[in-house]
Design a protein around this motif. Structure first.
Motif, PDB file in Angstrom:
ATOM      1  N   GLU A  14      33.280 109.226  65.267  1.00 29.73           N
ATOM      2  CA  GLU A  14      32.044 109.981  65.097  1.00 29.73           C
ATOM      3  C   GLU A  14      31.205 109.395  63.964  1.00 29.73           C
ATOM      4  O   GLU A  14      29.989 109.254  64.084  1.00 29.73           O
ATOM      5  N   GLU A  15      31.865 109.021  62.856  1.00 30.72           N
ATOM      6  CA  GLU A  15      31.146 108.421  61.735  1.00 30.72           C
ATOM      7  C   GLU A  15      30.540 107.074  62.135  1.00 30.72           C
ATOM      8  O   GLU A  15      29.398 106.767  61.790  1.00 30.72           O
TER       9      GLU A  15
ATOM     10  N   ASP B  39      27.581 107.630  64.531  1.00 29.61           N
ATOM     11  CA  ASP B  39      26.439 108.194  63.799  1.00 29.61           C
ATOM     12  C   ASP B  39      25.741 107.108  62.990  1.00 29.61           C
ATOM     13  O   ASP B  39      24.501 107.055  62.938  1.00 29.61           O
TER      14      ASP B  39
ATOM     15  N   GLN C 104      23.788 104.796  65.317  1.00 32.26           N
ATOM     16  CA  GLN C 104      22.533 105.429  65.746  1.00 32.26           C
ATOM     17  C   GLN C 104      21.491 105.397  64.630  1.00 32.26           C
ATOM     18  O   GLN C 104      20.318 105.101  64.862  1.00 32.26           O
ATOM     19  N   LYS C 105      21.926 105.686  63.412  1.00 35.26           N
ATOM     20  CA  LYS C 105      21.006 105.679  62.278  1.00 35.26           C
ATOM     21  C   LYS C 105      20.441 104.275  62.061  1.00 35.26           C
ATOM     22  O   LYS C 105      19.242 104.105  61.799  1.00 35.26           O
TER      23      LYS C 105
ATOM     24  N   TYR D 161      17.804 111.677  56.662  1.00 37.22           N
ATOM     25  CA  TYR D 161      18.991 112.525  56.662  1.00 37.22           C
ATOM     26  C   TYR D 161      19.299 112.979  55.237  1.00 37.22           C
ATOM     27  O   TYR D 161      19.374 112.165  54.313  1.00 37.22           O
TER      28      TYR D 161
ATOM     29  N   SER E  44      21.646 118.829  56.525  1.00 41.39           N
ATOM     30  CA  SER E  44      22.960 119.400  56.816  1.00 41.39           C
ATOM     31  C   SER E  44      23.503 120.079  55.563  1.00 41.39           C
ATOM     32  O   SER E  44      23.255 119.623  54.444  1.00 41.39           O
TER      33      SER E  44
ATOM     34  N   ASP F 214      29.379 111.888  52.593  1.00 42.14           N
ATOM     35  CA  ASP F 214      28.381 111.400  53.556  1.00 42.14           C
ATOM     36  C   ASP F 214      27.448 110.378  52.919  1.00 42.14           C
ATOM     37  O   ASP F 214      27.036 109.408  53.570  1.00 42.14           O
TER      38      ASP F 214
ATOM     39  N   LEU G 217      25.933 107.941  55.793  1.00 46.23           N
ATOM     40  CA  LEU G 217      25.561 108.828  56.889  1.00 46.23           C
ATOM     41  C   LEU G 217      24.316 109.650  56.563  1.00 46.23           C
ATOM     42  O   LEU G 217      23.674 110.180  57.473  1.00 46.23           O
TER      43      LEU G 217
END
Length: 293
Positions: A69-70, A73, A76-77, A94, A125, A135, A140
């Motif tokens: 998942e990290e 992510d 995508q970033k 973010y 978040s 993060d 992230l």
């Protein structure tokens, strides 16, 4: 490991069933099974426990799910950052933040930014300092909002001209609700609900003169909304910051500040030597302009 296979793996973990995952991915079940088998061979670990109609993650599979998942992510970033152009700045910013009304500082900056660049999207978040710093360090998120005391040595910092006030969230029918402010001595022997971060540090000992193990700590929270439910249902008194939980009107809860007053400084931080996307760079410019105002 290929990104495509990591997406396959996460889909199976989410669906809990090979057939359903294959349908969602529009691939055949044998193809999907073979890809996961090859991934397990590559890692030298079993990732799933196969049942007759479902699959569940092994401990190694749970670790890979978090890392996958990290990774995705971050991919995508990165793709979003490279898709931006100087002529028409768009993209994502973010931010990780603790629960505080100080988030208004970020949202006001975001509103100003979007007036000039309406195609920039802001993602905030919630998490405590541990979550936010993790993060940040993994790349992230671009910015974090942190409370003192916190180690700022790895970050660039904007020290906000705003402080949050520590106090106690309690039921209105609690005996201590009759007081306008509470001393720490009022809370000794009372059932306390504290944040995960406070419980794991020496803050309680600094405040009370006693380690957490000698206080009647009956529970912890990560986000204070859940802590407020613990208070509402009579579990105890929650140490928290003012202004996060609505205690007006028909709320069964009230907030009382600590006496003497204890306040928390607030910082916007980002990694040193970080290379920002055009969208994040412009957001930082707005933050700095607000700081000077």
């Amino acid at each position: 490991m290929e990104l495509r296979v990591l997406r396959y793996f996460l889909t199976i973990a989410r669906e809990g069933n090979i057939t359903n995952a294959a349908n969602a991915l529009h691939v055949t079940q044998p193809t999907l099974s073979r890809q996961i088998h090859d991934l397990e061979e590559e890692l030298g670990q079993q990732l799933f426990v196969r049942g007759s109609h479902s699959v569940t993650l092994t401990p190694e599979g749970m670790l890979l799910r978090k890392r996958a998942e990290e990774i995705l992510d971050l991919v995508q970033k990165t793709e979003q950052e490279f898709a931006q152009t100087e002529e028409a700045v768009s993209g994502e910013v973010y931010i990780g933040a603790g629960e505080t009304v100080g988030v208004h500082y970020l949202t006001r900056a975001a509103r100003q930014l979007q007036e000039s660049y309406p195609d920039i999207r802001i993602h905030i978040s919630s998490g405590d300092a541990t979550d936010v710093r993790e993060d940040l360090d993994k790349g992230l998120i671009d910015f974090g909002l942190l409370f003192a005391p916190v180690d700022l040595s790895r970050y660039n910092v904007i020290h906000l001209a705003y402080q949050d006030t520590w106090g106690v969230l309690m039921r209105r029918d609690s005996p201590l609700a009759q007081k306008a402010a509470l001393r720490l001595s009022d809370l000794k022997g009372q059932p306390l609900i504290v944040s995960r971060q406070i419980y794991k540090t020496s803050r309680l000992q600094e405040w009370f003169g006693e380690p957490a193990g000698q206080l009647q700590v009956v529970g912890t929270y990560n986000l204070v909304y859940n802590g407020s439910l613990m208070v509402e249902d009579g579990m105890g008194y929650a140490l928290c910051l003012d202004g996060i939980i609505n205690v007006t009107g028909d709320s069964p809860l009230c907030f009382r500040p600590l006496e003497p007053r204890r306040q928390a400084d607030m910082y916007i931080v980002w990694k040193k030597y970080q290379i920002f996307s055009p969208a994040a760079e412009r957001f930082l410019n707005v933050l700095r302009d607000m700081e000077k105002a």
